[in-house]
Each structure stands twice: as C-alpha cells, then as structure tokens.
Motif scaffolding. Structure first.
Motif, PDB file in Angstrom:
ATOM      1  N   GLY A 161       0.840  -1.314   0.076  1.00 40.66           N
ATOM      2  CA  GLY A 161       0.128   0.021  -0.049  1.00 40.66           C
ATOM      3  C   GLY A 161       0.962   1.234   0.270  1.00 40.66           C
ATOM      4  N   GLY A 162       1.176   1.553   1.195  1.00 39.30           N
ATOM      5  CA  GLY A 162       2.267   2.863   1.396  1.00 39.30           C
ATOM      6  C   GLY A 162       3.615   2.370   1.455  1.00 39.30           C
ATOM      7  N   GLY A 163       3.747   0.890   1.645  1.00 42.34           N
ATOM      8  CA  GLY A 163       5.131   0.591   1.346  1.00 42.34           C
ATOM      9  C   GLY A 163       5.740   0.408   2.651  1.00 42.34           C
ATOM     10  N   GLY A 164       4.877   0.310   3.662  1.00 41.12           N
ATOM     11  CA  GLY A 164       5.521   0.125   5.241  1.00 41.12           C
ATOM     12  C   GLY A 164       5.891  -1.541   5.405  1.00 41.12           C
ATOM     13  N   LEU A 165       5.073  -2.375   5.025  1.00 36.37           N
ATOM     14  CA  LEU A 165       5.275  -3.719   5.121  1.00 36.37           C
ATOM     15  C   LEU A 165       6.416  -4.315   4.153  1.00 36.37           C
ATOM     16  CD1 LEU A 165       4.686  -6.739   5.761  1.00 36.37           C
ATOM     17  CD2 LEU A 165       2.778  -6.799   4.413  1.00 36.37           C
ATOM     18  N   LEU A 166       6.573  -3.763   3.007  1.00 44.31           N
ATOM     19  CA  LEU A 166       7.486  -4.013   1.887  1.00 44.31           C
ATOM     20  C   LEU A 166       8.882  -3.509   2.622  1.00 44.31           C
ATOM     21  CD1 LEU A 166       8.576  -4.977  -0.647  1.00 44.31           C
ATOM     22  CD2 LEU A 166       8.042  -2.828  -1.678  1.00 44.31           C
ATOM     23  N   ALA A 167       9.097  -2.364   3.032  1.00 45.14           N
ATOM     24  CA  ALA A 167      10.223  -1.964   3.727  1.00 45.14           C
ATOM     25  C   ALA A 167      10.599  -2.575   4.830  1.00 45.14           C
ATOM     26  CB  ALA A 167      10.089  -0.317   4.064  1.00 45.14           C
ATOM     27  N   GLY A 168       9.732  -3.046   5.698  1.00 41.94           N
ATOM     28  CA  GLY A 168       9.801  -3.890   6.680  1.00 41.94           C
ATOM     29  C   GLY A 168      10.371  -5.234   6.338  1.00 41.94           C
ATOM     30  N   VAL A 169       9.796  -6.112   5.578  1.00 43.09           N
ATOM     31  CA  VAL A 169      10.107  -7.085   4.742  1.00 43.09           C
ATOM     32  C   VAL A 169      11.805  -7.145   4.434  1.00 43.09           C
ATOM     33  CG1 VAL A 169      10.000  -9.029   2.971  1.00 43.09           C
ATOM     34  CG2 VAL A 169       8.015  -8.126   4.204  1.00 43.09           C
ATOM     35  N   GLY A 170      12.011  -5.825   3.585  1.00 45.31           N
ATOM     36  CA  GLY A 170      13.374  -5.612   3.033  1.00 45.31           C
ATOM     37  C   GLY A 170      14.436  -5.530   4.221  1.00 45.31           C
ATOM     38  N   GLU A 171      14.112  -4.715   5.086  1.00 48.20           N
ATOM     39  CA  GLU A 171      15.045  -4.344   6.211  1.00 48.20           C
ATOM     40  C   GLU A 171      15.116  -5.891   6.880  1.00 48.20           C
ATOM     41  OE1 GLU A 171      16.460  -1.839   6.658  1.00 48.20           O
ATOM     42  OE2 GLU A 171      15.309  -0.330   5.968  1.00 48.20           O
ATOM     43  N   GLY A 172      14.265  -6.894   7.119  1.00 47.14           N
ATOM     44  CA  GLY A 172      14.303  -7.988   7.767  1.00 47.14           C
ATOM     45  C   GLY A 172      15.103  -8.894   6.972  1.00 47.14           C
ATOM     46  N   LEU A 173      14.994  -8.909   5.665  1.00 53.61           N
ATOM     47  CA  LEU A 173      15.896  -9.682   4.796  1.00 53.61           C
ATOM     48  C   LEU A 173      17.509  -9.441   5.069  1.00 53.61           C
ATOM     49  CD1 LEU A 173      13.701 -10.253   1.652  1.00 53.61           C
ATOM     50  CD2 LEU A 173      14.149 -11.744   3.409  1.00 53.61           C
ATOM     51  N   LEU A 174      17.705  -8.157   4.861  1.00 58.64           N
ATOM     52  CA  LEU A 174      18.835  -7.385   5.114  1.00 58.64           C
ATOM     53  C   LEU A 174      19.677  -7.899   6.332  1.00 58.64           C
ATOM     54  CD1 LEU A 174      18.589  -4.121   3.236  1.00 58.64           C
ATOM     55  CD2 LEU A 174      19.787  -6.244   2.166  1.00 58.64           C
ATOM     56  N   ARG A 175      18.931  -7.626   7.417  1.00 60.02           N
ATOM     57  CA  ARG A 175      19.470  -7.816   8.758  1.00 60.02           C
ATOM     58  C   ARG A 175      19.782  -9.244   8.967  1.00 60.02           C
ATOM     59  NH1 ARG A 175      15.306  -4.934  12.672  1.00 60.02           N
ATOM     60  NH2 ARG A 175      13.849  -6.645  13.404  1.00 60.02           N
ATOM     61  N   ASN A 176      19.122 -10.073   8.331  1.00 59.29           N
ATOM     62  CA  ASN A 176      19.290 -11.672   8.572  1.00 59.29           C
ATOM     63  C   ASN A 176      20.055 -12.089   7.481  1.00 59.29           C
ATOM     64  OD1 ASN A 176      17.417 -12.785  10.887  1.00 59.29           O
ATOM     65  ND2 ASN A 176      16.399 -11.061   9.940  1.00 59.29           N
ATOM     66  N   GLY A 177      20.966 -11.432   6.724  1.00 62.70           N
ATOM     67  CA  GLY A 177      21.550 -11.977   5.764  1.00 62.70           C
ATOM     68  C   GLY A 177      20.851 -12.797   4.378  1.00 62.70           C
ATOM     69  N   TRP A 178      19.710 -12.485   4.237  1.00 64.66           N
ATOM     70  CA  TRP A 178      18.991 -13.113   3.188  1.00 64.66           C
ATOM     71  C   TRP A 178      18.318 -12.065   1.951  1.00 64.66           C
ATOM     72  CZ3 TRP A 178      14.105 -15.812   5.769  1.00 64.66           C
ATOM     73  CH2 TRP A 178      14.547 -17.186   6.637  1.00 64.66           C
ATOM     74  N   ALA A 179      19.863 -11.387   1.682  1.00 60.92           N
ATOM     75  CA  ALA A 179      19.589 -10.434   0.605  1.00 60.92           C
ATOM     76  C   ALA A 179      19.387 -11.226  -0.901  1.00 60.92           C
ATOM     77  CB  ALA A 179      20.895  -9.570   0.579  1.00 60.92           C
ATOM     78  N   ASP A 180      19.490 -12.297  -0.916  1.00 61.31           N
ATOM     79  CA  ASP A 180      19.165 -13.192  -2.094  1.00 61.31           C
ATOM     80  C   ASP A 180      17.962 -13.601  -2.163  1.00 61.31           C
ATOM     81  OD1 ASP A 180      19.752 -14.885  -0.004  1.00 61.31           O
ATOM     82  OD2 ASP A 180      20.703 -16.274  -1.236  1.00 61.31           O
ATOM     83  N   VAL A 181      17.210 -13.219  -1.180  1.00 65.97           N
ATOM     84  CA  VAL A 181      15.766 -13.750  -1.267  1.00 65.97           C
ATOM     85  C   VAL A 181      14.999 -12.837  -1.981  1.00 65.97           C
ATOM     86  CG1 VAL A 181      13.470 -14.253   0.199  1.00 65.97           C
ATOM     87  CG2 VAL A 181      15.712 -14.902   1.013  1.00 65.97           C
ATOM     88  N   GLY A 182      13.992 -13.192  -2.918  1.00 61.80           N
ATOM     89  CA  GLY A 182      13.499 -12.249  -3.856  1.00 61.80           C
ATOM     90  C   GLY A 182      12.046 -11.971  -2.883  1.00 61.80           C
ATOM     91  N   ILE A 183      11.511 -10.738  -3.665  1.00 62.49           N
ATOM     92  CA  ILE A 183      10.077 -10.271  -2.998  1.00 62.49           C
ATOM     93  C   ILE A 183       9.275  -9.995  -4.245  1.00 62.49           C
ATOM     94  CG2 ILE A 183       8.921  -8.543  -1.867  1.00 62.49           C
ATOM     95  CD1 ILE A 183      11.406  -7.783  -0.602  1.00 62.49           C
ATOM     96  N   LEU A 184       8.039 -10.752  -4.149  1.00 68.23           N
ATOM     97  CA  LEU A 184       6.889 -10.422  -5.226  1.00 68.23           C
ATOM     98  C   LEU A 184       6.036  -9.404  -4.429  1.00 68.23           C
ATOM     99  CD1 LEU A 184       5.826 -11.075  -7.786  1.00 68.23           C
ATOM    100  CD2 LEU A 184       4.265 -12.974  -6.697  1.00 68.23           C
ATOM    101  N   ALA A 185       5.995  -8.196  -4.880  1.00 72.42           N
ATOM    102  CA  ALA A 185       5.148  -6.969  -4.218  1.00 72.42           C
ATOM    103  C   ALA A 185       3.842  -6.820  -5.187  1.00 72.42           C
ATOM    104  CB  ALA A 185       5.933  -5.735  -4.384  1.00 72.42           C
ATOM    105  N   VAL A 186       2.610  -7.299  -4.395  1.00 71.94           N
ATOM    106  CA  VAL A 186       1.400  -7.229  -5.146  1.00 71.94           C
ATOM    107  C   VAL A 186       0.636  -5.957  -4.495  1.00 71.94           C
ATOM    108  CG1 VAL A 186      -0.671  -8.701  -5.496  1.00 71.94           C
ATOM    109  CG2 VAL A 186       1.745  -9.786  -4.910  1.00 71.94           C
ATOM    110  N   GLU A 187      -0.066  -5.423  -5.808  1.00 70.74           N
ATOM    111  CA  GLU A 187      -0.981  -4.366  -5.682  1.00 70.74           C
ATOM    112  C   GLU A 187      -2.336  -4.830  -6.479  1.00 70.74           C
ATOM    113  OE1 GLU A 187       1.301  -0.515  -5.427  1.00 70.74           O
ATOM    114  OE2 GLU A 187       2.048  -1.786  -7.083  1.00 70.74           O
ATOM    115  N   THR A 188      -3.404  -3.905  -6.175  1.00 70.70           N
ATOM    116  CA  THR A 188      -4.380  -3.959  -7.051  1.00 70.70           C
ATOM    117  C   THR A 188      -4.572  -2.743  -8.083  1.00 70.70           C
ATOM    118  OG1 THR A 188      -5.885  -2.644  -5.418  1.00 70.70           O
ATOM    119  CG2 THR A 188      -5.891  -5.137  -5.389  1.00 70.70           C
ATOM    120  N   GLU A 189      -5.242  -2.980  -8.975  1.00 68.39           N
ATOM    121  CA  GLU A 189      -5.240  -2.192 -10.170  1.00 68.39           C
ATOM    122  C   GLU A 189      -5.334  -0.745  -9.741  1.00 68.39           C
ATOM    123  OE1 GLU A 189      -8.088  -4.041 -12.767  1.00 68.39           O
ATOM    124  OE2 GLU A 189      -6.403  -5.210 -13.550  1.00 68.39           O
TER     125      GLU A 189
END
Length: 307
Positions: A161-189
């Motif tokens: 939506g505003g990107g808060g969840l996506l930003a949190g997921v991204g921060e979590g991946l980076l701080r856990n050494g999971w930078a190679d994990v992809g993200i599918l970001a889903v929105e409605t039209e």
C-alpha cells in the motif's frame, strides 16, 4: 517493551499444490489488532514513549489507527486518531474501543493527515501509518521470527500500500543475511502506487486510488520501498479487485482465516509466482490480515456489482 505477538509460519498443502512449490504462510492476521501493523506501530510507540511522548497522534481509518490506539492503551498514553469521512463505522468503533479519541475530518487520508499534523503540540508524537524507520524496524521482526521457523525461502510475497510492510520485509531480509531472497510485491489495479514508482524510477503520486483493497490505498509509496528495489530482487505484480477478493475466499476456504482484499491480493499472487521467479522452490506469503472485513462483506464482493 514488545506489544506484538510471535506468529506461526505454517506450510500450506493446498497452496503448495496450487503453486507447484512449497508455500508457507506467516500469519500476521492473529496479532491482537488483527494485522501486522502492530509490529511497527507498537515498536515506534514504545520507543517514543521511552523518550517522553505524552500523546500519540495518527491519521488512519483502518489498521494503523487501530494499532496506535491499542499501543497507546497498553502504554498508558492518550491517543488521537484522525480518520477520513470514508472510514467505516466498524473501524471507528474498533479504534474508539481502545480508548482513543476519534476525529473525522476530510474526504481522503491526505486531508485527515493534514489535520492530524495540525493537532501536534510539544508533548505529542505523530505515528505515521507507513513511512518511518521505526515502523520498518518493527515490521522487520517478522523476518527475524521466520529465520527461526523455517529454512530460507526463495521469495517472500507481500501486499503493498504505502510500502511500510515491504520496507519492513526488506529490512528484515537484509539484517538476517537473506539479501538473495526475492520479493513479489502485489497491488490491485486501483492502488498501484509502487508499480508506478518503479516505472518512473521515483515515488509518484497517483491522481486517485480506487477499489475494494482500501488498506492499499496510498496515493504515493514511501521512498524506502523504492530504494530497496536497488538492493533486493523485487518484482511488481498488479491484479484486479476480483482476484484479490477471490484470494480472500481461497484463504478462508483453505485455512479458515478471514482477511481484507488487501491481504487477499497476496494469496491471488500465487498464480504468478512461477512467471516472476521461475526457479523458486519455496515461498512465504505474509498474511498481513486486516480488520476491515466481515464474512457478509466478502460474500457481497464475491457476487460482484449489484450483489
């Protein structure tokens, strides 16, 4: 002080068979406030309370406002939430049930937000619904938990939506050494501010937002969500309201979990996983939750216009 609860990550046989890979669900819908929002909001409120905040002010007609109200009650801090006129009676009642002052102002979140800013004084702290580092830091805790609950997945699926969840997921991946994990970001039209930002290379403001996934209805995504696309492999997927509603129905049928279309969108994204990440063998869907839905509403949406 931690206000959120640890949530389970379960393997979904139904969705694994449907997607052709191992699918796990991180069930944020069982947070005390019904959504992941409590992770970031609770963290921000606890930190700011520790620094002397005497009142919290927020602008949200839904899950974030409810989370601020809950956090304020738990911390013993007064809360004022400004909501737009479009806010449902159910949402207003939930926010008020936690003892928060609810003020209705304006026809959009932008107008409510401007009024909320005008209410701030020397002892108040503003709790943004999605755009603040403390929120992302708090939301990242779900990835910390995930790292203890299952093997590293190939991708995470989350709604934007505003990107808060996506930003949190991204921060979590980076701080856990999971930078190679992809993200599918889903929105409605009708709410695709992230897809627009990726296309333009910078956050852009949509002229309007529309549709049933009202919790995704931010006209402009936060800058951090876009920055993460330069640090992680993030693919954007945009789908229809009807698909998001069907995602809600599928989740309810398979796992007895009732969530908003904003969450159903991620379930509907299952069918595009192979297209965006053809080599993926495992995925985690963030079941972000949401309290702005009833079983009756879901049935009405399934029937379509005029239903």
């Amino acid at each position: 002080m931690t206000l959120h609860v640890n949530t389970p990550a379960i393997r979904s046989t139904v969705f694994s068979q449907r997607a052709g890979l191992d699918v796990y669900l991180k069930i944020e819908s069982i947070q005390p406030c019904g959504s992941f929002k409590l992770r970031g909001v609770g963290h921000a409120c606890a930190v700011l309370h520790g620094k002397g905040a005497k009142r919290f002010v927020s602008s949200s007609g839904g899950n974030a406002g409810y989370a601020v109200a809950y956090a304020g009650r738990e911390l013993g801090v007064p809360v004022t939430v400004v909501v737009p006129e479009t806010t449902s009676e159910k949402a207003k009642a939930l926010i008020g049930s936690e003892g928060a002052q609810v003020i209705v102002h304006g026809s959009s979140w932008q107008e409510a937000n401007a009024h909320a800013q005008a209410l701030l004084d020397g002892g108040s702290e503003f709790i943004h619904p999605f755009d603040h580092p403390l929120l992302w830091e708090g939301h990242a805790s779900m990835i910390d938990e995930l790292a203890l609950q299952c093997a590293k997945p190939d991708l995470i699926v989350c709604s934007v939506g505003g990107g808060g969840l996506l930003a949190g997921v991204g921060e979590g991946l980076l701080r856990n050494g999971w930078a190679d994990v992809g993200i599918l970001a889903v929105e409605t039209e009708g709410t695709a501010s992230y897809a627009a930002a990726l296309e333009h290379g910078s956050p852009v403001e949509l002229p309007a937002v529309a549709g049933l996934a009202t919790s995704l209805g931010a006209r402009q995504v936060c800058g951090r969500a876009l920055d993460l696309a330069r640090e992680l492999e993030i693919k954007s997927h945009v789908l229809s309201d009807a698909e998001a509603v069907q995602g809600c129905a599928d989740l309810l049928d398979a796992h007895r979990l009732l969530t908003e279309p904003a969450c159903g969108a991620s379930i509907a994204g299952l069918d595009s996983l192979r297209r965006h990440f053809p080599d993926a063998r495992s995925a985690v869907i963030i079941v972000c939750g949401g309290v702005g839905v009833t079983a009756q509403q879901l049935q009405t949406w399934q029937r379509g216009p005029g239903g």
